[in-house]
Each structure stands twice: as C-alpha cells, then as structure tokens.
Design an enzyme around this catalytic site. Structure first.
Site, PDB file in Angstrom:
ATOM      1  N   ASN A   9       0.883  -1.165   0.000  1.00 40.66           N
ATOM      2  CA  ASN A   9       0.000   0.000   0.000  1.00 40.66           C
ATOM      3  C   ASN A   9       0.921   1.216   0.000  1.00 40.66           C
ATOM      4  O   ASN A   9       1.431   1.624   1.036  1.00 40.66           O
ATOM      5  CB  ASN A   9      -0.899  -0.037   1.240  1.00 40.66           C
ATOM      6  N   ARG A  66      -2.334  -2.030  -3.763  1.00 37.40           N
ATOM      7  CA  ARG A  66      -3.564  -1.268  -3.594  1.00 37.40           C
ATOM      8  C   ARG A  66      -3.521  -0.045  -4.515  1.00 37.40           C
ATOM      9  O   ARG A  66      -2.563   0.729  -4.479  1.00 37.40           O
ATOM     10  CB  ARG A  66      -3.692  -0.791  -2.150  1.00 37.40           C
ATOM     11  N   HIS A 155     -13.026   2.156  -0.679  1.00 40.76           N
ATOM     12  CA  HIS A 155     -13.033   1.119   0.366  1.00 40.76           C
ATOM     13  C   HIS A 155     -13.583  -0.208  -0.171  1.00 40.76           C
ATOM     14  O   HIS A 155     -14.077  -1.039   0.600  1.00 40.76           O
ATOM     15  CB  HIS A 155     -13.906   1.529   1.570  1.00 40.76           C
ATOM     16  N   ARG A 216     -12.783  14.784   7.267  1.00 46.11           N
ATOM     17  CA  ARG A 216     -13.543  15.134   6.057  1.00 46.11           C
ATOM     18  C   ARG A 216     -15.018  15.319   6.383  1.00 46.11           C
ATOM     19  O   ARG A 216     -15.577  14.605   7.207  1.00 46.11           O
ATOM     20  CB  ARG A 216     -13.417  14.026   5.002  1.00 46.11           C
ATOM     21  N   GLU A 356      -8.117  -5.631   4.682  1.00 46.61           N
ATOM     22  CA  GLU A 356      -7.964  -5.199   3.295  1.00 46.61           C
ATOM     23  C   GLU A 356      -6.740  -5.821   2.629  1.00 46.61           C
ATOM     24  O   GLU A 356      -6.778  -6.194   1.467  1.00 46.61           O
ATOM     25  CB  GLU A 356      -7.873  -3.662   3.249  1.00 46.61           C
TER      26      GLU A 356
END
Ligand code: ADP
Length: 370
Positions: A9, A66, A155, A216, A356
């Site tokens: 990642n 990723r 996601h 956010r 993940e």
C-alpha cells in the site's frame, strides 16, 4: 502455485507492506516519512529495497498493489503491464493524492522484482456493479461524461471482504445475503451489498462524499463551496483543505480521533457531543436509505477503527430502529461481537474486523489462477 504474496500500500510519504503465506501474515512493516528529512527512506525505490532486504521474499507468487482509483476502466484485479500503468496514470486527476503514490510503488516493484507478476487491486472495483441510477449525478450529462464526473465509491476491498465474512458468519451463501457494511475508519463509507454485489455506496467521485469522517465533511450542500468562494473569498485550494482536513470530527470538536470524542462527550463537552451526534446521525440516515434500496435486509456490519472499537457509535447510530427490525444488545455490543443484535432480531448486527491486505493478497492470487 506458491501461496506467498507481498501486498504493498504505497502512499505519498509511506509504504505499508504485508507478506502473506496463504492467509497468514509472515511479516509486515511500514516505511514512513519517505522523502522527508530524517525519514526512513529517500524515495519509494529505497523504501522497497529496504523491504526486500528485511524480509525473505523468495518464491513470491505475486505482488498485490492497492490502487485507489480505477475509474470506469477496472471492475476487478488486473495483472500490471504497461497499459495498466498508463491507465492508472490517466486516472490520476480523479485521485491526485493517491494514484501517483500507488504508481510509485508499482514502478519500483516492477523494477526490483521483474520476474514476479504485479497485480493491481482497485478500491473502486467492487462498486462497478452499482446500477446507473446509483452512480449518476444529476448534472449536465455532457459535462459529466467529458470529465468523468460520477460516483465511483472507495473502500471496495474492505466492503467486499466484510460482506463475504458477514455471509460466512450467518452460515449463508453470499449470493443470498443483503447487508449494509459500515466501514468507519479515518475515512468512512457505507455500502449496500445485495447478493455479494455493491448496489450503492456513500463515497462518490472522491472519498469526500457521504459519512462524517475524521477530518472530512462527507455530504454537504454543494452550494457551500460557491458561497464560501463568493462570500469568504476562499480559493479552490483553501476549500479543498477545509473540506478534507479541517472538517469532520476535527472540524467540529478539534480532534479526529473518535476515542477523544467519546471521552469528551462522557465529560460533558458540548462540541464533542455535537460531533458525536452528527457523526451517528449521518450513519442512521444512510442505514435508512440503504434499507429502502435493498428492500430486504439481513445484516448490518460495522468495521474499521471506529466501527470495530466504539460501542457508543454502534449503539447511537442504530438507536430507535426496532420497528425496522434493527436492534443492538447492550451487553453484546460492549463485548464487541461478532453478533451484537439480540437473538431473534430480524436484522443481524455484526462487528467484523476488516482485512484489506488479506483481501488484496487473495484477489491477486485469484487473478493469477484464472
Ligand atoms: P484508516 O482509515 O486510516 O485505515 P482505521 O480503520 O485504523 O484507519 O481507523 C482509525 C480511526 O479509528 C482512528 O482515528 C480512531 O478514531 C479510531 N480508533 C482506532 N482505535 C480505536 C479504539 N480502540 N477506540 C475507538 N476508536 C478507535
């Protein structure tokens, strides 16, 4: 085929990696502050060389990368070739912070491990099954098409993994299960999954839309941007910073960590209490919307940092929904699951840790085996 897969990642200033042997993590690490004074590495190439020298990477079946934005091009994992690299680069305007950083990782891995297949796994791919009415923004079609303005959703590896795990925990075939997955981490998104396929998700063109997040805003009236530009003279960059970094829990209560918000609320802090309530209320609204989209709902599953660790959020977000068949059992919720709804509830509420990196490793192996 070897069962060993290295998952990378690659962010703009960090490179996180995990080495899988089957489903087991054989080694993992993070190279931090890449390119910064006093950081762990001068660039991504040096970062990956460090990984190669610290872990035994012999007999790798694949490197799984990723990649955040796969646009309309990718609906599943792909073996990386020059065309794929070009496509990821072409999609960079849609994910300016992420795709170039993801590509940096892909480029150095191709250089340093030229004999190992590189597989790109996209955050957006799982949501390519969304019907047009869920993915389309109601703006001038010509503008939308020209600039790729639509809902992509993110996601995806987490929602895919967690929805499948939900079916497994229910003892049912994923094809027969309707679930709302709530990924509540630093970023947060909801997803409606019907029979293993994403049919709606809360993030949009970018990871800014939808739920309230650490820093956010999630959903707001788009006119807020126009208003602040006209009235406060805020520039595009200032607005970008406001909505991505000075909003969400941090904007409302000064801290992006849900633990601090929960502590503040327990101590009677008004700002923390409001931040918590706004955060939970947004989740409730999406649960109601996705229940209506799915028609029949079997499960709601919480995951990621906040979802896995914060019983207060789970209880508040799903409070007073008994008439919809949704209930949270106080003791089970405090114990952390996996099942936190009472026996006999129409909708099973679960807590499932996301994985993940494991999902990326499994998708990488699957695309090579196919
Ligand atoms: P990311 O989205 O960066 O992958 P995570 O899924 O790890 O992040 O979620 C990070 C957030 O989860 C933190 O900002 C914090 O608010 C929250 N979190 C992590 N651990 C806990 C905990 N034990 N209790 C409550 N919240 C937690």
């Amino acid at each position: 085929m070897s069962e060993r897969v290295l998952v990378i990642n690659s962010g703009s200033s960090s490179l996180k990696w995990q080495l899988f042997d089957g489903a087991e993590v054989a080694a993992k690490g993070t190279v931090g502050r890449i390119g910064e004074p006093g950081g762990d590495a001068a660039d991504h190439a040096e970062a990956l060389r460090g990984v190669l020298s610290s872990a035994d990477l012999s007999g790798l079946a694949a490197v799984g990368h990723r990649v955040v934005q796969g646009g309309a091009d990718f609906d599943g994992p792909v073996v990386v070739d020059d065309k794929v690299v070009e496509a990821i680069e072409r999609l960079s305007p849609l994910a300016p912070l992420h795709n170039p950083a993801n590509l940096a990782g892909i480029r150095v891995a191709r250089d340093l491990l030229p004999d190992v297949p590189q597989v790109a796994v996209f955050d957006t791919a799982f949501h390519r099954t969304m019907p047009p009415e869920a993915a389309t923004y109601a703006i001038d079609t010509a503008v939308a098409e020209r600039y790729g303005v639509r809902r992509y959703g993110f996601h995806g590896t987490s929602h895919a993994y967690v929805s499948r795990e939900t079916a497994r925990l229910l003892g049912r075939d994923p094809a027969d299960v309707n679930v709302i997955t709530l990924h509540l981490g630093n970023g947060a998104s909801a997803c409606a999954v019907r029979g293993g396929r994403s049919v709606a998700t809360s993030m949009g063109l970018s990871p800014l839309q939808g739920l309230v997040m650490g820093t956010r805003s999630g959903d707001l009236d788009p006119a807020v941007l126009v208003h602040l530009h006209r009235v406060a003279g805020m520039s595009v960059d200032e607005l970008d910073t406001l909505l991505n970094h000075r909003s969400g829990l941090r904007g409302l209560a000064g801290d992006n960590d849900m633990r601090a918000i929960v502590r503040g609320r327990a101590a009677g802090d008004a700002a923390a209490t409001l931040a918590f309530d706004v955060y939970c209320r947004r989740i409730t609204e999406y649960v109601g919307a996705y229940l209506a989209v799915l028609g029949r709902l079997d499960a709601i599953t919480f995951t990621a940092g906040v979802g896995e660790n914060t019983p207060e959020v789970r209880a508040c977000a799903l409070a007073n929904l008994e008439t919809l068949g949704i209930e949270v059992d106080t003791e089970r919720n405090a114990a952390g699951g996996p099942v936190i709804s009472p026996d006999g509830a129409r909708v099973t509420v679960l807590v499932v840790p996301t994985a993940e990196e494991l999902e990326i490793a499994q998708q990488a192996r699957a695309v090579l085996a196919s």
